[in-house]
Design a protein around this motif. Structure first.
Motif, PDB file in Angstrom:
ATOM      1  N   PRO A   4      -2.134 -17.119 -18.845  1.00 43.29           N
ATOM      2  CA  PRO A   4      -0.845 -16.504 -18.496  1.00 43.29           C
ATOM      3  C   PRO A   4      -1.041 -15.216 -17.705  1.00 43.29           C
ATOM      4  CG  PRO A   4      -1.264 -16.334 -20.864  1.00 43.29           C
ATOM      5  CD  PRO A   4      -2.367 -17.157 -20.292  1.00 43.29           C
ATOM      6  N   PRO A  30       1.274 -18.444 -14.491  1.00 46.16           N
ATOM      7  CA  PRO A  30       1.282 -18.190 -13.051  1.00 46.16           C
ATOM      8  C   PRO A  30       2.194 -19.181 -12.332  1.00 46.16           C
ATOM      9  CG  PRO A  30      -0.867 -19.025 -13.779  1.00 46.16           C
ATOM     10  CD  PRO A  30      -0.074 -18.724 -14.999  1.00 46.16           C
ATOM     11  N   LEU A  65      -1.762  -9.571 -15.926  1.00 45.48           N
ATOM     12  CA  LEU A  65      -2.901 -10.024 -15.136  1.00 45.48           C
ATOM     13  C   LEU A  65      -4.214  -9.658 -15.833  1.00 45.48           C
ATOM     14  CD1 LEU A  65      -1.500  -8.871 -11.686  1.00 45.48           C
ATOM     15  CD2 LEU A  65      -1.617 -11.220 -12.508  1.00 45.48           C
ATOM     16  N   GLU A  75      -3.778  -0.190 -10.947  1.00 44.92           N
ATOM     17  CA  GLU A  75      -4.323  -1.513 -10.620  1.00 44.92           C
ATOM     18  C   GLU A  75      -3.265  -2.595 -10.805  1.00 44.92           C
ATOM     19  OE1 GLU A  75      -5.948   0.736 -12.331  1.00 44.92           O
ATOM     20  OE2 GLU A  75      -8.128   0.468 -12.250  1.00 44.92           O
ATOM     21  N   ARG A  77       0.071  -2.199 -10.931  1.00 45.83           N
ATOM     22  CA  ARG A  77       1.199  -2.050 -10.005  1.00 45.83           C
ATOM     23  C   ARG A  77       0.837  -2.506  -8.595  1.00 45.83           C
ATOM     24  NH1 ARG A  77       1.887   2.860 -12.950  1.00 45.83           N
ATOM     25  NH2 ARG A  77       1.056   4.054 -11.221  1.00 45.83           N
ATOM     26  N   SER A  78      -0.443  -2.441  -8.253  1.00 44.54           N
ATOM     27  CA  SER A  78      -0.849  -2.873  -6.911  1.00 44.54           C
ATOM     28  C   SER A  78      -0.651  -4.378  -6.734  1.00 44.54           C
ATOM     29  CB  SER A  78      -2.301  -2.480  -6.645  1.00 44.54           C
ATOM     30  OG  SER A  78      -3.175  -3.341  -7.346  1.00 44.54           O
ATOM     31  N   VAL A  82       8.288  -4.965  -7.074  1.00 52.45           N
ATOM     32  CA  VAL A  82       9.357  -4.560  -7.977  1.00 52.45           C
ATOM     33  C   VAL A  82      10.680  -4.411  -7.226  1.00 52.45           C
ATOM     34  CG1 VAL A  82      10.140  -2.790  -9.589  1.00 52.45           C
ATOM     35  CG2 VAL A  82       7.715  -3.380  -9.466  1.00 52.45           C
ATOM     36  N   LEU A 151       7.618  -7.254  -1.231  1.00 55.32           N
ATOM     37  CA  LEU A 151       6.649  -8.294  -0.862  1.00 55.32           C
ATOM     38  C   LEU A 151       5.529  -7.763   0.020  1.00 55.32           C
ATOM     39  CD1 LEU A 151       9.166 -11.161  -0.088  1.00 55.32           C
ATOM     40  CD2 LEU A 151       7.480 -11.132  -1.925  1.00 55.32           C
ATOM     41  N   ASN A 153       2.981  -6.004  -0.361  1.00 53.02           N
ATOM     42  CA  ASN A 153       1.606  -6.044  -0.863  1.00 53.02           C
ATOM     43  C   ASN A 153       1.201  -7.436  -1.341  1.00 53.02           C
ATOM     44  OD1 ASN A 153       3.513  -5.725  -2.935  1.00 53.02           O
ATOM     45  ND2 ASN A 153       1.940  -5.069  -4.370  1.00 53.02           N
ATOM     46  N   ASN A 154       1.938  -8.473  -0.926  1.00 53.35           N
ATOM     47  CA  ASN A 154       1.666  -9.832  -1.393  1.00 53.35           C
ATOM     48  C   ASN A 154       1.502  -9.893  -2.900  1.00 53.35           C
ATOM     49  OD1 ASN A 154       1.579 -11.087   1.183  1.00 53.35           O
ATOM     50  ND2 ASN A 154      -0.386 -10.054   1.486  1.00 53.35           N
ATOM     51  N   PRO A 155       2.545  -9.527  -3.629  1.00 52.57           N
ATOM     52  CA  PRO A 155       2.399  -9.411  -5.083  1.00 52.57           C
ATOM     53  C   PRO A 155       2.132 -10.748  -5.751  1.00 52.57           C
ATOM     54  CG  PRO A 155       4.706  -9.306  -4.463  1.00 52.57           C
ATOM     55  CD  PRO A 155       3.926  -9.266  -3.186  1.00 52.57           C
ATOM     56  N   ARG A 156       1.401 -10.697  -6.845  1.00 51.64           N
ATOM     57  CA  ARG A 156       1.193 -11.900  -7.649  1.00 51.64           C
ATOM     58  C   ARG A 156       2.420 -12.147  -8.518  1.00 51.64           C
ATOM     59  NH1 ARG A 156      -4.049 -13.562  -7.438  1.00 51.64           N
ATOM     60  NH2 ARG A 156      -5.490 -11.952  -6.728  1.00 51.64           N
ATOM     61  N   GLN A 185       6.641 -21.032  -2.970  1.00 44.78           N
ATOM     62  CA  GLN A 185       5.328 -20.643  -2.465  1.00 44.78           C
ATOM     63  C   GLN A 185       4.386 -20.223  -3.584  1.00 44.78           C
ATOM     64  OE1 GLN A 185       6.084 -17.602   0.414  1.00 44.78           O
ATOM     65  NE2 GLN A 185       7.268 -18.992   1.713  1.00 44.78           N
ATOM     66  N   GLY A 186       4.860 -20.277  -4.818  1.00 48.45           N
ATOM     67  CA  GLY A 186       3.952 -20.048  -5.933  1.00 48.45           C
ATOM     68  C   GLY A 186       3.957 -18.647  -6.491  1.00 48.45           C
TER      69      GLY A 186
ATOM     70  N   TRP B   6      -6.924 -16.123 -13.031  1.00 46.56           N
ATOM     71  CA  TRP B   6      -5.856 -17.071 -12.707  1.00 46.56           C
ATOM     72  C   TRP B   6      -6.086 -17.625 -11.302  1.00 46.56           C
ATOM     73  CZ3 TRP B   6      -5.658 -11.909 -13.090  1.00 46.56           C
ATOM     74  CH2 TRP B   6      -5.397 -11.222 -11.911  1.00 46.56           C
ATOM     75  N   PRO B   9      -2.168 -18.591  -6.025  1.00 50.02           N
ATOM     76  CA  PRO B   9      -0.942 -19.378  -5.978  1.00 50.02           C
ATOM     77  C   PRO B   9      -1.068 -20.512  -4.965  1.00 50.02           C
ATOM     78  CG  PRO B   9      -0.516 -17.033  -5.604  1.00 50.02           C
ATOM     79  CD  PRO B   9      -1.978 -17.203  -5.681  1.00 50.02           C
ATOM     80  N   SER B  10      -0.539 -21.670  -5.349  1.00 48.81           N
ATOM     81  CA  SER B  10      -0.644 -22.797  -4.427  1.00 48.81           C
ATOM     82  C   SER B  10       0.184 -22.517  -3.180  1.00 48.81           C
ATOM     83  CB  SER B  10      -0.121 -24.059  -5.108  1.00 48.81           C
ATOM     84  OG  SER B  10       1.222 -23.857  -5.481  1.00 48.81           O
ATOM     85  N   ARG B  27      -4.680  -8.151   0.143  1.00 49.11           N
ATOM     86  CA  ARG B  27      -4.078  -7.611  -1.083  1.00 49.11           C
ATOM     87  C   ARG B  27      -4.650  -6.227  -1.296  1.00 49.11           C
ATOM     88  NH1 ARG B  27      -3.335 -12.647  -4.025  1.00 49.11           N
ATOM     89  NH2 ARG B  27      -1.093 -12.898  -4.213  1.00 49.11           N
ATOM     90  N   PRO B  28      -3.821  -5.324  -1.789  1.00 48.94           N
ATOM     91  CA  PRO B  28      -4.341  -3.967  -1.968  1.00 48.94           C
ATOM     92  C   PRO B  28      -5.434  -3.921  -3.028  1.00 48.94           C
ATOM     93  CG  PRO B  28      -2.133  -4.179  -2.890  1.00 48.94           C
ATOM     94  CD  PRO B  28      -2.412  -5.446  -2.174  1.00 48.94           C
ATOM     95  N   VAL B  30      -7.290  -1.258  -5.549  1.00 52.55           N
ATOM     96  CA  VAL B  30      -7.279   0.099  -6.078  1.00 52.55           C
ATOM     97  C   VAL B  30      -8.681   0.428  -6.558  1.00 52.55           C
ATOM     98  CG1 VAL B  30      -6.377   1.578  -7.896  1.00 52.55           C
ATOM     99  CG2 VAL B  30      -4.869  -0.017  -6.735  1.00 52.55           C
ATOM    100  N   THR B 139       4.719   1.533  -7.081  1.00 49.69           N
ATOM    101  CA  THR B 139       3.569   1.028  -6.321  1.00 49.69           C
ATOM    102  C   THR B 139       2.293   1.444  -7.049  1.00 49.69           C
ATOM    103  OG1 THR B 139       3.207   2.992  -4.988  1.00 49.69           O
ATOM    104  CG2 THR B 139       4.893   1.483  -4.238  1.00 49.69           C
ATOM    105  N   SER B 140       1.172   1.288  -6.384  1.00 47.46           N
ATOM    106  CA  SER B 140      -0.069   1.637  -7.078  1.00 47.46           C
ATOM    107  C   SER B 140      -0.254   3.150  -7.198  1.00 47.46           C
ATOM    108  CB  SER B 140      -1.268   0.994  -6.377  1.00 47.46           C
ATOM    109  OG  SER B 140      -1.210   1.216  -4.993  1.00 47.46           O
TER     110      SER B 140
END
Lengths: 308, 294
Positions: A4, A30, A65, A75, A77-78, A82, A151, A153-156, A185-186, B6, B9-10, B27-28, B30, B139-140
């Motif tokens: 998870p 995920p 994560l 780490e 938040r990167s 949000v 978006l 930062n290409n968030p997970r 898109q996952g 993990w 993502p597909s 991807r950032p 840190v 953010t970070s």
């Protein structure tokens, strides 16, 4: 099953003696789209802030994560996007600069951010607003810009706190479409809402929260199955007679609820229930048969009294 | 749970259209620091860049206007009043022309004003009305990044004012020694101290009325910190009070450098500011954490 991305175990957040979140346990896989539903003050936003690593928990365990937000805030938040409840766009910067500067906060280079900003403007359908002032945008545009910004930062994981509150129906549908694309898109989506149609549209799975606790958990369909009937018959006899009629109708359907303006009959078949009502000699002023919705579940679980 | 195991993502198989987001891109990362890793992501410059961008695009004229204030004082008091006063004895016993006496004080005041403006009113507004920090801290960035970034911005402004004013001093022949070159780093230190302290105080302020207290303290400090006449005119008790206030140390430090009256005693002033910086930064970071990472 993959590990998870969010794991909460007996999560607690107290402000002095008041427990805003009082022992929540849940997991988000995920790519899943996970909803938190609940009335105002249920602890949804507080939970979102803890998951977003901007609020320290009082007790319990929380892993985002695989990291602990108390010690690995930057780490975590990167990897998050949000979208807060109230827009907090940078009003001193133009639309496109909002995206670029926000990306800089993540330490991303300009060479990446310039094309990325244009791509995101296209995604948010704001290309022709690139140089506009933020204050000149409509509510829906601001919301889309906030989502585009999240978006960068290409968030997970995307955290969306009441993403469509205060928007008109058109704007909501555009936004849902954008969010649905992300889901396809996952991207993992975690959202709070008190629009039941929104939850049914977007969430694979959800929890209903009230007073800081989980009242129910499941897919929208399973929650409806479990906590409501397949259909609902709504009949009106006039404000004065509703209570009296409801008393006489006892035994029709699975359950009856009296509201000031109408009587709700929860039944597997609404038409059959309506036939039974007429058989008993009642002539409703109006009648309506509809599918049971998440709203019925929600109101059953959290009650109908007004919560402020 | 294993760390970061993990799957990616597909990806939808269709080509990257304008409307799809390429999630596989950068991807950032840190870099986990040794110092306060949960409060600091080592990216204060992003906060500073944001400030520059706003200044550059909107209000650089306002910023420049701050440069003229000390110059006007220098002309009115130093040149005008100075023609009546003649020379003044500094705290180290040197006789200097009146304009050369007040110019370094005005330099220290310029650094203070620039830094305080940026770290108080500016920060107060962003904190309470702009919701800017709320966005930054999602953010970070950590609270210490935000605090340092804002303070660096205040420093840059302080340095700009100081540099401009030093050129004017040079033109009027008021830099009496080569030591004057060191006045620039000294001014940066002064600005740093006022900025970090100012931001710490601002973080406790809730209303505009409370913010007015800052002006209430700044104005008398400007007028009475041995700015326009030597400290020796006061009774001893008042002298102690003034020596406890931060601006006096800046005035003495810069005056020592521009008039060439350099000695080990100047280190005390430096120490005063270093402590002020540390106290200010500690409180600011703590406070930002309490306010935004509740």
């Amino acid at each position: 099953m993959p590990a998870p991305v969010i794991t909460a175990v007996d999560l607690v957040k107290k402000y002095k003696d008041f427990a805003a979140v009082d022992g929540l346990s849940f997991e988000v896989a995920p790519g899943e789209s996970f909803g938190l539903l609940g009335p105002n003050g249920a602890g949804k936003s507080t939970t979102m802030r803890m998951v977003g690593a901007v609020s320290t928990r009082t007790g319990g365990g929380l892993g985002i994560l695989g990291l602990d937000p108390n010690t690995h805030g930057p780490e975590i938040r990167s990897q998050l996007g949000v979208v807060p409840q109230a827009d907090n766009l940078d009003a001193e910067l133009r639309v496109r600069d909002n995206l670029i500067v926000y990306g800089r906060y993540f330490g991303l280079p300009y060479s990446y951010l310039r094309p990325k900003a244009d791509e995101l403007l296209a995604f948010a359908q704001l290309e022709d607003k690139a140089k506009s002032r933020v204050d000149d945008l409509s509510g829906g545009m601001k919301r889309r810009l906030t989502i585009a910004r999240a978006l960068v930062n290409n968030p997970r994981i995307m955290l969306l706190d009441e993403p469509t509150t205060g928007l008109d129906p058109q704007a909501r549908h555009v936004l849902w479409d954008r969010l649905f694309r992300l889901k396809e898109q996952g991207t993992t989506l975690v959202l709070t809402t008190h629009y039941m149609d929104e939850a049914e549209q977007l969430c694979d799975r959800l929890i209903v929260v009230d007073k800081g606790r989980i009242m129910a958990e499941g897919t929208p369909a399973s929650l409806i199955r479990e906590h409501s009937s397949r259909e609902v018959l709504e009949v009106r006899f006039g404000s004065a007679r509703n209570a009296e009629a409801a008393e006489a109708l006892k035994g029709v359907g699975d359950r009856i609820e009296v509201l000031p303006d109408r009587v709700l009959v929860y039944a597997h078949s609404g038409e059959a229930a309506l036939a039974r009502v007429t058989e008993l000699g009642f002539e409703p002023m109006t009648s309506l048969v509809r599918r049971s919705s998440l709203e019925d579940v929600f109101l059953r679980l959290t009650g109908r009294s007004l919560i402020d | 749970m294993t760390e970061r195991s993990w799957p990616a993502p597909s990806r939808a198989e269709q080509g990257a259209t304008a409307e799809s987001i390429d999630t596989d891109a950068v991807r950032p990362r840190v870099q986990r620091g040794i110092l306060l890793p949960s409060l600091y992501a080592g990216n204060a410059r992003a906060v500073m860049h944001r400030g520059w961008l706003v200044v550059a695009k909107t209000n650089w004229l306002i910023v420049l206007s701050g440069l003229f204030e000390p110059i006007l004082y220098l002309l009115a008091m130093g040149i005008g009043l100075g023609s009546l006063v003649g020379t003044v004895t500094t705290s180290t016993g040197a006789e200097v022309p009146y304009a050369a006496f007040i110019a370094p004080a005005l330099l220290a005041v310029a650094a203070m004003n620039g830094a305080v403006y940026d770290s108080t009113w500016n920060v107060f507004f962003k904190m309470n009305y702009g919701k800017l920090y709320q966005g930054m801290l999602a953010t970070s960035l950590g609270p210490l990044d935000v605090a340092l970034g804002e303070i660096m911005l205040a420093l840059a402004r302080g340095l700009l004012y100081a540099g401009g004013f030093m050129l004017v001093m040079q033109a009027f022949g008021l830099n009496l020694s080569l030591w004057a070159l060191l006045a620039l780093p000294a001014v940066v230190l002064i600005a740093f101290a006022f900025a970090s302290f100012g931001m710490a105080i601002t973080s406790y302020m809730k209303t505009f009325q409370q913010m007015d207290w800052i002006n209430f303290i700044m104005l008398p400090m400007f007028l009475f910190s041995a700015t326009f006449y030597p400290l020796s005119v006061y009774p001893v008790a008042i002298q102690w009070l003034i020596q406890a206030m931060p601006l006096w140390h800046g005035v003495e430090l810069v005056r020592g450098l521009t008039t060439g009256a350099v000695g080990p005693h100047l280190w005390w002033h430096v120490l005063y500011y270093v402590v002020m910086v540390l106290v200010g930064l500690t409180f600011t970071t703590r406070r930002l954490r309490a306010l935004f990472l509740r």
